[in-house]
Motif scaffolding. Structure first.
Motif, PDB file in Angstrom:
ATOM      1  N   UNK A 242      49.488  46.641  25.769  1.00 30.70           N
ATOM      2  CA  UNK A 242      48.160  46.937  26.170  1.00 30.70           C
ATOM      3  C   UNK A 242      47.128  45.863  26.824  1.00 30.70           C
ATOM      4  N   UNK A 243      47.456  44.566  26.538  1.00 28.77           N
ATOM      5  CA  UNK A 243      46.740  43.682  27.047  1.00 28.77           C
ATOM      6  C   UNK A 243      47.451  43.344  28.500  1.00 28.77           C
ATOM      7  N   UNK A 244      48.337  43.388  28.528  1.00 28.10           N
ATOM      8  CA  UNK A 244      49.062  43.322  30.102  1.00 28.10           C
ATOM      9  C   UNK A 244      48.418  44.580  31.039  1.00 28.10           C
ATOM     10  N   UNK A 245      48.441  45.944  30.442  1.00 29.42           N
ATOM     11  CA  UNK A 245      47.824  46.992  30.920  1.00 29.42           C
ATOM     12  C   UNK A 245      46.404  46.784  31.306  1.00 29.42           C
ATOM     13  N   UNK A 246      45.505  46.152  30.484  1.00 30.67           N
ATOM     14  CA  UNK A 246      44.177  45.612  30.680  1.00 30.67           C
ATOM     15  C   UNK A 246      43.886  44.916  31.928  1.00 30.67           C
TER      16      UNK A 246
ATOM     17  N   UNK B 160      41.357  33.759  25.918  1.00 29.59           N
ATOM     18  CA  UNK B 160      42.649  32.904  25.252  1.00 29.59           C
ATOM     19  C   UNK B 160      43.711  33.846  24.519  1.00 29.59           C
ATOM     20  N   UNK B 161      42.883  34.948  23.891  1.00 30.80           N
ATOM     21  CA  UNK B 161      43.720  35.744  23.158  1.00 30.80           C
ATOM     22  C   UNK B 161      44.804  36.705  23.796  1.00 30.80           C
ATOM     23  N   UNK B 162      43.970  37.142  25.091  1.00 27.43           N
ATOM     24  CA  UNK B 162      44.823  37.709  25.885  1.00 27.43           C
ATOM     25  C   UNK B 162      45.894  37.177  26.545  1.00 27.43           C
ATOM     26  N   UNK B 163      45.643  35.935  27.106  1.00 26.73           N
ATOM     27  CA  UNK B 163      46.587  34.750  27.828  1.00 26.73           C
ATOM     28  C   UNK B 163      47.776  34.845  26.625  1.00 26.73           C
ATOM     29  N   UNK B 164      47.561  34.472  25.455  1.00 25.04           N
ATOM     30  CA  UNK B 164      48.532  34.345  24.574  1.00 25.04           C
ATOM     31  C   UNK B 164      49.296  35.720  24.257  1.00 25.04           C
ATOM     32  N   UNK B 165      48.851  36.715  24.107  1.00 26.62           N
ATOM     33  CA  UNK B 165      49.401  38.137  24.081  1.00 26.62           C
ATOM     34  C   UNK B 165      50.348  38.176  25.217  1.00 26.62           C
ATOM     35  N   UNK B 166      50.096  37.694  26.394  1.00 26.89           N
ATOM     36  CA  UNK B 166      51.007  37.975  27.583  1.00 26.89           C
ATOM     37  C   UNK B 166      51.967  36.837  27.651  1.00 26.89           C
ATOM     38  N   UNK B 167      51.724  35.919  27.156  1.00 33.29           N
ATOM     39  CA  UNK B 167      52.602  34.706  26.850  1.00 33.29           C
ATOM     40  C   UNK B 167      53.582  35.069  25.975  1.00 33.29           C
TER      41      UNK B 167
ATOM     42  N   UNK C  42      42.638  33.531  40.387  1.00 36.67           N
ATOM     43  CA  UNK C  42      42.832  34.667  39.654  1.00 36.67           C
ATOM     44  C   UNK C  42      44.468  34.750  39.463  1.00 36.67           C
ATOM     45  N   UNK C  43      44.780  35.751  38.814  1.00 40.17           N
ATOM     46  CA  UNK C  43      46.379  36.004  38.694  1.00 40.17           C
ATOM     47  C   UNK C  43      46.684  37.131  39.575  1.00 40.17           C
ATOM     48  N   UNK C  44      47.977  37.427  39.618  1.00 38.07           N
ATOM     49  CA  UNK C  44      48.755  38.524  40.032  1.00 38.07           C
ATOM     50  C   UNK C  44      49.852  38.966  39.230  1.00 38.07           C
ATOM     51  N   UNK C  45      50.098  40.231  39.454  1.00 38.07           N
ATOM     52  CA  UNK C  45      51.160  40.658  38.330  1.00 38.07           C
ATOM     53  C   UNK C  45      52.339  40.886  39.202  1.00 38.07           C
ATOM     54  N   UNK C  46      53.388  40.286  38.732  1.00 44.00           N
ATOM     55  CA  UNK C  46      54.550  40.635  39.265  1.00 44.00           C
ATOM     56  C   UNK C  46      55.252  41.806  39.410  1.00 44.00           C
ATOM     57  N   UNK C  47      56.201  42.256  40.004  1.00 47.37           N
ATOM     58  CA  UNK C  47      56.711  43.744  39.898  1.00 47.37           C
ATOM     59  C   UNK C  47      57.175  43.805  38.698  1.00 47.37           C
ATOM     60  N   UNK C  48      57.761  43.197  37.887  1.00 49.50           N
ATOM     61  CA  UNK C  48      58.295  43.292  36.493  1.00 49.50           C
ATOM     62  C   UNK C  48      56.929  43.818  35.819  1.00 49.50           C
ATOM     63  N   UNK C  49      55.997  43.008  36.020  1.00 47.84           N
ATOM     64  CA  UNK C  49      54.709  43.377  34.987  1.00 47.84           C
ATOM     65  C   UNK C  49      54.227  44.609  35.322  1.00 47.84           C
ATOM     66  N   UNK C  50      54.025  44.825  36.699  1.00 43.78           N
ATOM     67  CA  UNK C  50      53.415  46.159  37.081  1.00 43.78           C
ATOM     68  C   UNK C  50      54.539  47.617  36.515  1.00 43.78           C
TER      69      UNK C  50
ATOM     70  N   UNK D 130      52.951  49.993  33.697  1.00 40.77           N
ATOM     71  CA  UNK D 130      52.992  51.348  33.610  1.00 40.77           C
ATOM     72  C   UNK D 130      53.723  52.202  32.460  1.00 40.77           C
ATOM     73  N   UNK D 131      54.690  51.504  32.126  1.00 38.40           N
ATOM     74  CA  UNK D 131      55.072  51.906  30.804  1.00 38.40           C
ATOM     75  C   UNK D 131      54.109  51.816  29.712  1.00 38.40           C
ATOM     76  N   UNK D 132      53.287  50.918  29.421  1.00 36.32           N
ATOM     77  CA  UNK D 132      52.231  50.743  28.748  1.00 36.32           C
ATOM     78  C   UNK D 132      51.176  52.021  28.660  1.00 36.32           C
ATOM     79  N   UNK D 133      50.823  52.090  29.981  1.00 34.38           N
ATOM     80  CA  UNK D 133      50.275  53.447  30.212  1.00 34.38           C
ATOM     81  C   UNK D 133      50.653  54.465  29.778  1.00 34.38           C
TER      82      UNK D 133
END
Length: 306
Positions: free
Chosen positions: A8-12, A31-38, A55-63, A67-70
Motif C-alpha cells: 500500500x505504501x509503494x502504491x501511494x 520516515x515510516x513510508x520509507x521504512x515500509x518500502x525498505x 525526488x524518487x523514481x519507481x523502477x520497472x519492478x516497483x511499477x 499495479x499488483x498492490x492496486x
C-alpha cells in the motif's frame, strides 16, 4: 509473503509521486513510508525506488508491484464493501479529498454532522488540487473526492468513477472600496478592459478561465499579482492592488475595503462528489455523498448552470 501495508505504501508513492505526499495521504510520516518500502525491498531483494533529483523514481519492478498492490486493494475493497453492505450501517475509515475552498467552506459542517449521525464512521479529509483529485479516486488512493469544473474545462469522467452534483458555486467580481465599479449592482465583462487583475497562477483553472473569458470579451487581462489562496487574493484587492473574480464557497465575510459586484453573466463553477463504482454500495460512501449534497443545499446554488 508480501505484506499488504508495505505494498500500500509503494502504491501511494506511485500515485502521489513522492514519499512525502504518499505519507500525507496515508497519515504516516515520510520516515515510516520509507521504512515500509525498505522492508519491501529486502523481502523482494529488489531495488524499488531510485533517487531522481530531489525526488524518487519507481523502477520497472516497483511499477509492477504497485499495479499488483492496486489489484489487491481492489479485492479488499470489494470484500469490505460487501461486509458493510450486509451490516447496513456506515462504518470504518473513509478518505475524502477536496479542493481548498470546499475543504474550508463545505466539508467542516458536513463532517461534523456525519460524526454525530454515524459515530462508527471515521472520515479523514485531505486537501488536494482539483486537477489531481479525480485521478486519485480512480486509482483507489482516496474513497471520495470533492472537485469542481468551469465551462472551459469540463470535469473528466474516467471509467469506473461515478459522480453527483453537490451544487453551483457562484463567483463575484471583487473591487476595492472607492473603485468606479464599487457602486454598481452588476457589470458586463466587456466593461473590464484596462483593469489590473490579481489571479491564481498559470496552470490553475481559475487563471485559465480569466484569460479565456476576458479574451473573448475583446481584451487581454493585465495580471499584476498572483497567489494560490483566495484569502490572499482578497487581501490584495482590499489593498487596492487590482480586481479579481473570486468564488463564494469558503470565501467568508469580505473585509472592509473590498466590494463584491455581480458579473453579467455570472460566472459559476459546478461542484461534484465522485467515488468509485465498486464502492457505490458501501453505506459509508452513500452517507458521505448525502452529507455533501445536504450541505451543498445550504451553501451552494442548486439551479442548472447557464
Amino acid at each position: 509473503m508480501l505484506d499488504l501495508q508495505r505494498l500500500r505504501a509503494l502504491h501511494a508513492v506511485s500515485v502521489h509521486g513522492t514519499v512525502g505526499a504518499a505519507a500525507a495521504a496515508l497519515g504516516y510520516t515520510p520516515s515510516a513510508v520509507s521504512q515500509q518500502i525498505a522492508k519491501l525491498e529486502r523481502e523482494t531483494r529488489t531495488v524499488l525506488l531510485e533517487r531522481e533529483g530531489r525526488g524518487v523514481r519507481l523502477t520497472d519492478e516497483a511499477l509492477q508491484l504497485a499495479e499488483t498492490a492496486r489489484e489487491l486493494m481492489a479485492i479488499m475493497e470489494r470484500a469490505e464493501t460487501g461486509i458493510e453492505e450486509r451490516r447496513g450501517v456506515p462504518a470504518g475509515r473513509l478518505t475524502v479529498a477536496a479542493f481548498a475552498s470546499a475543504a474550508r467552506g463545505l466539508l467542516p459542517a458536513a463532517l461534523a454532522g456525519l460524526a454525530v449521525r454515524h459515530p462508527a464512521l471515521d472520515v479523514r479529509l485531505t486537501e488536494v488540487d482539483p486537477h489531481l483529485s479525480v485521478d486519485l479516486v480512480a486509482k483507489g488512493a482516496v474513497d471520495v473526492v470533492v472537485a469542481h469544473d468551469w465551462d472551459i474545462a469540463p470535469l473528466p469522467a474516467p471509467a469506473g468513477v461515478e459522480q453527483a452534483v453537490v451544487g453551483d458555486d457562484l463567483c463575484d467580481l471583487l473591487v476595492p472600496d472607492g473603485h468606479p465599479l464599487a457602486g454598481r449592482e452588476s457589470v458586463r465583462r466587456e466593461e473590464l478592459g484596462g483593469e489590473r487583475w490579481v489571479s491564481q497562477p498559470p496552470g490553475r483553472v481559475c487563471h485559465d478561465w480569466l484569460l479565456r473569458t476576458m479574451r473573448s470579451a475583446g481584451f487581454e487581462p493585465e495580471i499584476v499579482h498572483q497567489a494560490d489562496e483566495n484569502p490572499t487574493l482578497v487581501a490584495l484587492v482590499t489593498a487596492g492592488l487590482g480586481v479579481a473574480v473570486i468564488p463564494r464557497l469558503g470565501r467568508g465575510p469580505l473585509p472592509a475595503g473590498v466590494v463584491a459586484v455581480g458579473l453579467d453573466p455570472m460566472p459559476r463553477r459546478r461542484v461534484y462528489a465522485l467515488w468509485r463504482t465498486g464502492t457505490a454500495r458501501r453505506p459509508a460512501v452513500g452517507a458521505v455523498v448525502d452529507a455533501l449534497r445536504a450541505q451543498g443545499h445550504v451553501c451552494l446554488r442548486r439551479e442548472p448552470s447557464v
